[in-house]
Design a protein around this motif. Structure first.
Motif, PDB file in Angstrom:
ATOM      1  N   GLY A  50       0.818  -1.269   0.478  1.00  0.00           N
ATOM      2  CA  GLY A  50       0.107  -0.387   0.160  1.00  0.00           C
ATOM      3  C   GLY A  50       0.582   1.406  -0.355  1.00  0.00           C
ATOM      4  N   MET A  51       2.055   1.179  -0.869  1.00  0.00           N
ATOM      5  CA  MET A  51       3.001   2.283  -0.037  1.00  0.00           C
ATOM      6  C   MET A  51       3.610   2.546  -1.165  1.00  0.00           C
ATOM      7  SD  MET A  51       4.699   3.964   3.124  1.00  0.00           S
ATOM      8  CE  MET A  51       6.452   3.297   2.324  1.00  0.00           C
ATOM      9  N   ALA A  52       4.693   3.619  -1.523  1.00  0.00           N
ATOM     10  CA  ALA A  52       5.678   3.755  -2.309  1.00  0.00           C
ATOM     11  C   ALA A  52       6.501   5.105  -1.350  1.00  0.00           C
ATOM     12  CB  ALA A  52       5.769   4.218  -4.263  1.00  0.00           C
ATOM     13  N   LEU A  53       7.827   4.765  -1.558  1.00  0.00           N
ATOM     14  CA  LEU A  53       8.374   6.000  -1.271  1.00  0.00           C
ATOM     15  C   LEU A  53       9.457   6.458  -1.808  1.00  0.00           C
ATOM     16  CD1 LEU A  53       9.617   7.809   1.573  1.00  0.00           C
ATOM     17  CD2 LEU A  53      10.837   6.008   2.300  1.00  0.00           C
ATOM     18  N   ARG A  75       0.983   1.338 -12.731  1.00  0.00           N
ATOM     19  CA  ARG A  75       0.093   1.326 -13.854  1.00  0.00           C
ATOM     20  C   ARG A  75       0.321   0.439 -15.011  1.00  0.00           C
ATOM     21  NH1 ARG A  75      -2.328   5.128 -13.370  1.00  0.00           N
ATOM     22  NH2 ARG A  75      -4.221   4.880 -12.787  1.00  0.00           N
ATOM     23  N   LYS A  76       1.695   0.805 -15.273  1.00  0.00           N
ATOM     24  CA  LYS A  76       2.032   0.154 -16.813  1.00  0.00           C
ATOM     25  C   LYS A  76       3.086  -0.797 -16.231  1.00  0.00           C
ATOM     26  CE  LYS A  76       5.577   0.958 -20.499  1.00  0.00           C
ATOM     27  NZ  LYS A  76       6.540   1.490 -21.152  1.00  0.00           N
ATOM     28  N   ILE A  77       3.047  -1.063 -15.080  1.00  0.00           N
ATOM     29  CA  ILE A  77       3.439  -3.188 -14.659  1.00  0.00           C
ATOM     30  C   ILE A  77       1.829  -3.417 -14.447  1.00  0.00           C
ATOM     31  CG2 ILE A  77       4.405  -4.174 -12.734  1.00  0.00           C
ATOM     32  CD1 ILE A  77       6.630  -1.699 -12.599  1.00  0.00           C
ATOM     33  N   GLY A  78       1.090  -3.504 -14.022  1.00  0.00           N
ATOM     34  CA  GLY A  78       0.304  -3.767 -13.936  1.00  0.00           C
ATOM     35  C   GLY A  78      -0.261  -4.118 -13.036  1.00  0.00           C
ATOM     36  N   TYR A  79      -0.253  -3.526 -11.465  1.00  0.00           N
ATOM     37  CA  TYR A  79      -0.814  -2.988  -9.785  1.00  0.00           C
ATOM     38  C   TYR A  79      -1.803  -2.348 -10.035  1.00  0.00           C
ATOM     39  CZ  TYR A  79       3.471  -6.229  -9.261  1.00  0.00           C
ATOM     40  OH  TYR A  79       3.973  -7.648  -8.423  1.00  0.00           O
ATOM     41  N   ASN A  80      -3.090  -2.885 -10.801  1.00  0.00           N
ATOM     42  CA  ASN A  80      -4.291  -1.711 -11.134  1.00  0.00           C
ATOM     43  C   ASN A  80      -4.949  -2.339 -10.472  1.00  0.00           C
ATOM     44  OD1 ASN A  80      -4.390  -4.514 -12.685  1.00  0.00           O
ATOM     45  ND2 ASN A  80      -3.888  -3.304 -14.260  1.00  0.00           N
ATOM     46  N   ASP A  81      -5.229  -3.343  -8.876  1.00  0.00           N
ATOM     47  CA  ASP A  81      -6.009  -3.813  -8.428  1.00  0.00           C
ATOM     48  C   ASP A  81      -6.200  -3.770  -6.936  1.00  0.00           C
ATOM     49  OD1 ASP A  81      -7.898  -6.037  -7.651  1.00  0.00           O
ATOM     50  OD2 ASP A  81      -7.973  -7.022  -9.133  1.00  0.00           O
ATOM     51  N   ASP A  87      -1.737  -1.568  -5.421  1.00  0.00           N
ATOM     52  CA  ASP A  87      -2.021  -0.674  -6.732  1.00  0.00           C
ATOM     53  C   ASP A  87      -2.269   0.858  -7.291  1.00  0.00           C
ATOM     54  OD1 ASP A  87      -5.239   1.067  -6.991  1.00  0.00           O
ATOM     55  OD2 ASP A  87      -4.890   0.114  -4.695  1.00  0.00           O
ATOM     56  N   CYS A  88      -1.783   1.188  -8.489  1.00  0.00           N
ATOM     57  CA  CYS A  88      -1.510   2.128  -8.543  1.00  0.00           C
ATOM     58  C   CYS A  88      -2.494   3.329  -8.072  1.00  0.00           C
ATOM     59  CB  CYS A  88      -1.459   2.527 -10.237  1.00  0.00           C
ATOM     60  SG  CYS A  88      -3.085   2.067 -11.184  1.00  0.00           S
ATOM     61  N   ASP A  89      -3.622   3.313  -7.876  1.00  0.00           N
ATOM     62  CA  ASP A  89      -4.553   4.158  -7.789  1.00  0.00           C
ATOM     63  C   ASP A  89      -5.321   4.717  -5.883  1.00  0.00           C
ATOM     64  OD1 ASP A  89      -5.699   4.933 -10.405  1.00  0.00           O
ATOM     65  OD2 ASP A  89      -6.217   3.547 -10.525  1.00  0.00           O
ATOM     66  N   SER A  90      -4.793   3.382  -5.657  1.00  0.00           N
ATOM     67  CA  SER A  90      -4.532   3.245  -3.586  1.00  0.00           C
ATOM     68  C   SER A  90      -3.521   4.113  -3.166  1.00  0.00           C
ATOM     69  CB  SER A  90      -5.882   3.028  -3.783  1.00  0.00           C
ATOM     70  OG  SER A  90      -5.529   1.663  -3.607  1.00  0.00           O
ATOM     71  N   CYS A  91      -1.914   3.127  -3.414  1.00  0.00           N
ATOM     72  CA  CYS A  91      -1.050   3.032  -2.508  1.00  0.00           C
ATOM     73  C   CYS A  91      -0.902   4.901  -2.211  1.00  0.00           C
ATOM     74  CB  CYS A  91       0.254   2.501  -3.677  1.00  0.00           C
ATOM     75  SG  CYS A  91       0.484   4.121  -5.251  1.00  0.00           S
ATOM     76  N   ALA A  92      -0.190   4.691  -1.110  1.00  0.00           N
ATOM     77  CA  ALA A  92      -0.055   5.735  -0.554  1.00  0.00           C
ATOM     78  C   ALA A  92       1.360   5.619  -1.708  1.00  0.00           C
ATOM     79  CB  ALA A  92       0.764   6.027   1.123  1.00  0.00           C
TER      80      ALA A  92
END
Length: 386
Positions: A50-53, A75-81, A87-92
């Motif tokens: 859930g997080m990217a720093l 998103r391009k890699i495929g982490y969209n769920d 996932d690309c949309d909800s990760c902090a």
């Protein structure tokens, strides 16, 4: 009689958490080089559930919105769920960036009295051999081919149950320095929950649609061993399964362990950092030596002092395969290749936003226009010098 032995190299898929981090760091670098080719960038990324720093030391005349880059890459890699735990949309996205240290800048900056110095001290290796058309060691080339093929089949929907994470190993049997056959293939692929009870089908698909499509049939035989998802399932993966960090796949990014590595990672670093640029240039020189027929193998070590343009040392060895003495090859390399940082940057055109292309499967063994270090345009000059 020549010695028989086994040698193994590993590759990881673009959804491996460490490779996610590499791709984010290089995407930040590319975005800055696009608008300001003189950007000084040292960008590190950590990804977990859930997080990217994103952290680093950056001096640039442009501005990029780092959270947008993180989401675009994932998103391009495929982490969209959200069910993947990342996932690309909800990760902090957390960003902590400062400027490059002036103590480093003073050694790198050019002036009327100072030519560009190396961005750090350190040692780098470049290598080439005639085991493959790309002049790379066979095990790492085969492992990367498996990784790319599996990812392509995931993205085009042919193996739609696959998820982004995965890794593979290829073990090759050698006689002396000559590869004979593929002894063992290990592939671990993240998959959807529906495949937990269908591991036999997954194994069959991977062997027939992935492995046998990229490994030449002459290298496979009835004795070749296949391990596909040897634990029996691989549903939890990516940053949710393991924390990923920039720069942890340095052997995957180079020669699969067949040649040494100086220890410095590539991703997230602008070309004034010789960890990256000198490793590319050493590969360029070694590849041209082999392509010119001067040796079957060529390994080059170069070392620098921070802030100093001239390398501390440049060492060439051919592991006994040179057609002329190594000392003579070394003279030719030093005559026809300039290992000063500014010369490397200019010759290989390294201030371009090309580094995202290197972040998934490494910068070596792919002959595409952006990878200037893979060109063999010095062959004629080397041959003429003889």
């Amino acid at each position: 009689m020549s010695e028989h032995y086994l040698f193994t190299s590993e590759s990881v898929f673009e959804g491996h958490p460490d490779k996610v981090a590499d791709q984010i760091s290089d995407a930040v670098l590319d975005a800055m080089l696009k608008d300001d080719p003189n950007s000084r960038v040292a960008c590190e990324t950590l990804v977990t559930t859930g997080m990217a720093l994103v952290a680093g030391e950056i001096t640039t005349q442009t501005y990029v919105h780092v959270p947008d880059i993180v989401r675009e890459v994932t998103r391009k890699i495929g982490y969209n769920d959200p069910r993947m735990g990342f996932d690309c949309d909800s990760c902090a996205v957390l960003v902590t960036i400062d400027r490059q240290s002036p103590d480093i800048a003073r050694g790198v900056d050019e002036s009327s009295t100072h030519e560009m110095g190396a961005g750090d001290q350190g040692l780098m290796f470049g290598y080439a051999c005639n085991q493959t058309p790309e002049l790379m060691p066979l095990p790492i080339q085969l492992a990367k081919a498996i990784s790319r093929r599996a990812t392509d089949l995931r993205k085009n929907g042919e193996l739609s149950y696959l998820r982004p994470d995965g890794k593979c190993q290829v073990t090759v049997e050698y006689e002396g320095r000559k590869p004979l056959r593929v002894h063992t293939v290990v592939v671990s692929l993240q998959h959807s929950g529906e495949m937990n009870a269908k591991q036999d089908q997954l194994k069959k698909d991977v062997i027939e649609k992935v492995v046998k499509k990229v490994i030449p049939a002459k290298l496979l035989d009835g004795q070749t061993i296949y391990h596909v998802n040897p634990t029996g399932r691989f549903e939890i993966g990516g940053p949710h399964g393991d924390t990923g960090l920039t720069g942890r796949k340095i052997i995957v990014d180079t020669y699969g362990g067949w040649a040494p590595h100086g220890g410095g990672a590539f991703s997230g670093k602008d070309p004034t950092k010789v960890d990256r640029s000198a490793a590319l240039y050493s590969r360029y020189a070694a590849k041209n030596v082999v392509a010119a027929g001067l040796a079957d193998e060529c390994q080059i070590q170069v070392a620098y002092a921070i802030g100093v343009a001239e390398p501390v040392s440049v060492h060439i060895e051919t592991r006994g395969t040179g057609k002329i003495p190594d000392a003579k090859i070394g003279e030719l390399v030093r005559k026809h290749f300039n290992f000063k940082p500014r010369a490397i940057i200019d010759q290989l055109q390294l201030r371009r936003p090309i580094y995202g292309l290197t972040a998934s499967y490494g910068p070596f063994g792919f002959e595409i226009p952006e990878f200037t270090w893979e060109k063999t345009d010095r062959v004629a000059a080397l041959k003429a010098a003889l």
